[in-house]
Write an enzyme that holds these catalytic residues in place. Structure first.
Site, PDB file in Angstrom:
ATOM      1  CG  ASP A 112      -1.913   1.009   1.360  1.00 26.14           C
ATOM      2  OD1 ASP A 112      -2.150   1.724   0.362  1.00 26.14           O
ATOM      3  OD2 ASP A 112      -2.482   1.170   2.455  1.00 26.14           O
ATOM      4  CG  PHE A 161      -9.791  -1.378   3.236  1.00 27.46           C
ATOM      5  CD1 PHE A 161      -8.622  -0.971   3.857  1.00 27.46           C
ATOM      6  CD2 PHE A 161     -10.383  -2.556   3.653  1.00 27.46           C
ATOM      7  CE1 PHE A 161      -8.055  -1.723   4.873  1.00 27.46           C
ATOM      8  CE2 PHE A 161      -9.819  -3.318   4.666  1.00 27.46           C
ATOM      9  CZ  PHE A 161      -8.655  -2.900   5.275  1.00 27.46           C
ATOM     10  CB  VAL A 162      -9.101  -4.991  -1.413  1.00 28.25           C
ATOM     11  CG1 VAL A 162      -9.362  -4.101  -2.607  1.00 28.25           C
ATOM     12  CG2 VAL A 162      -7.617  -5.014  -1.084  1.00 28.25           C
TER      13      VAL A 162
HETATM   14  P1  IMP Z   1       1.923  -0.649   3.766  1.00 36.89           P
HETATM   15  O1  IMP Z   1       2.977  -0.724   4.836  1.00 36.89           O
HETATM   16  O2  IMP Z   1       1.213   0.684   3.775  1.00 36.89           O
HETATM   17  O3  IMP Z   1       2.422  -0.992   2.384  1.00 36.89           O
HETATM   18  O4  IMP Z   1       0.785  -1.645   4.162  1.00 36.89           O
HETATM   19  C1  IMP Z   1       0.968  -2.949   4.098  1.00 36.89           C
HETATM   20  C2  IMP Z   1       0.004  -3.707   4.952  1.00 36.89           C
HETATM   21  O5  IMP Z   1      -1.220  -2.992   5.243  1.00 36.89           O
HETATM   22  C3  IMP Z   1      -0.414  -4.922   4.197  1.00 36.89           C
HETATM   23  O6  IMP Z   1       0.447  -5.977   4.438  1.00 36.89           O
HETATM   24  C4  IMP Z   1      -1.815  -5.169   4.710  1.00 36.89           C
HETATM   25  O7  IMP Z   1      -1.761  -5.992   5.854  1.00 36.89           O
HETATM   26  C5  IMP Z   1      -2.346  -3.822   5.097  1.00 36.89           C
HETATM   27  N1  IMP Z   1      -3.234  -3.273   4.037  1.00 36.89           N
HETATM   28  C6  IMP Z   1      -2.974  -2.288   3.167  1.00 36.89           C
HETATM   29  N2  IMP Z   1      -4.014  -2.051   2.357  1.00 36.89           N
HETATM   30  C7  IMP Z   1      -4.963  -2.941   2.718  1.00 36.89           C
HETATM   31  C8  IMP Z   1      -6.295  -3.219   2.205  1.00 36.89           C
HETATM   32  O8  IMP Z   1      -6.828  -2.596   1.267  1.00 36.89           O
HETATM   33  N3  IMP Z   1      -6.963  -4.234   2.827  1.00 36.89           N
HETATM   34  C9  IMP Z   1      -6.438  -4.945   3.861  1.00 36.89           C
HETATM   35  N4  IMP Z   1      -5.207  -4.714   4.351  1.00 36.89           N
HETATM   36  C10 IMP Z   1      -4.477  -3.720   3.779  1.00 36.89           C
END
Ligand code: IMP
Ligand code: MG
Length: 184
Positions: A112, A161-162
């Site tokens: 994300d 969000f998914v």
């Molecule tokens: P990042 O550190 O922002 O890249 O987020 C990574 C983590 O956030 C992922 O491993 C997911 O566990 C959680 N995450 C990010 N977007 C989503 C979503 O749309 N649905 C569910 N979990 C998410």
């Protein structure tokens, strides 16, 4: 209930609608595995599965690999029980896992902002990994602020969000066969 025909699911207060079908996911996972098998043909990677969200993707991906991977699990989270990013927690990995000198393949459900991925890459680097690559099923390019793009990406998706196929909303929805996106 037959989850294979559900086009909409309600989790707590939110409605999600089907976005990526299980058959499309599995087809893409096979393509990713084909690439990884080529790239790691001469190496036996240490695969770090990022819990909890990557467990279903990793199970499908790893059963399609023929490169003799060593498989370990790592826990780190930037999301708690909501849809907003929180503080990063500590990395938890078994003491017996030796990263030094290994070709590391990090398996994530979704990238994300990229914060978790960058954190893990930094952790792997100081731990002496020989090479570091990251495979994620989903990638949200519009939210991404990291330095390293994921080397293996399943699907690029909008920033909504998914849930499903391992991903949760407040710890629910991980068991869903398809990937669903927030409706409305
Ligand atoms: P990042 O550190 O922002 O890249 O987020 C990574 C983590 O956030 C992922 O491993 C997911 O566990 C959680 N995450 C990010 N977007 C989503 C979503 O749309 N649905 C569910 N979990 C998410
Ligand atoms: Mg995750």
């Amino acid at each position: 209930m037959d989850f294979t025909v559900m086009n909409e699911v309600k989790i707590n207060d939110k409605v999600f609608r089907k976005m990526i079908d299980e058959s499309a996911i599995l087809q893409r996972v096979q393509e990713m595995a084909d690439r990884i098998n080529l790239d790691y043909a001469q190496k036996s990677p240490l695969v770090l599965i990022v819990l909890n969200g990557a467990f279903i993707f990793a199970a499908d991906l790893l059963r399609r690999l023929n490169v003799g991977p060593e498989i370990q699990f790592i826990k780190i989270s930037s999301y708690r029980n909501a849809m907003v990013a929180g503080e990063l927690e500590e990395v938890s990995l078994g003491k017996e896992v030796i990263i030094e000198g290994r070709d590391l393949l990090i398996v994530e459900d979704i990238i994300d902002t990229g914060t978790t991925g960058e954190y893990l890459r930094a952790y792997a680097k100081v731990s002496g990994a020989c090479s570091i690559r990251l495979a994620c099923l989903l990638f949200k390019p519009d939210n991404f602020t990291g330095k390293h793009l994921p080397e293996y990406i399943g699907f690029e998706i909008p920033s909504d969000f998914v849930v499903g196929y391992g991903l949760d909303y407040a710890q629910k929805g991980r068991e869903l066969r398809h990937i669903y996106t927030l409706a409305g």
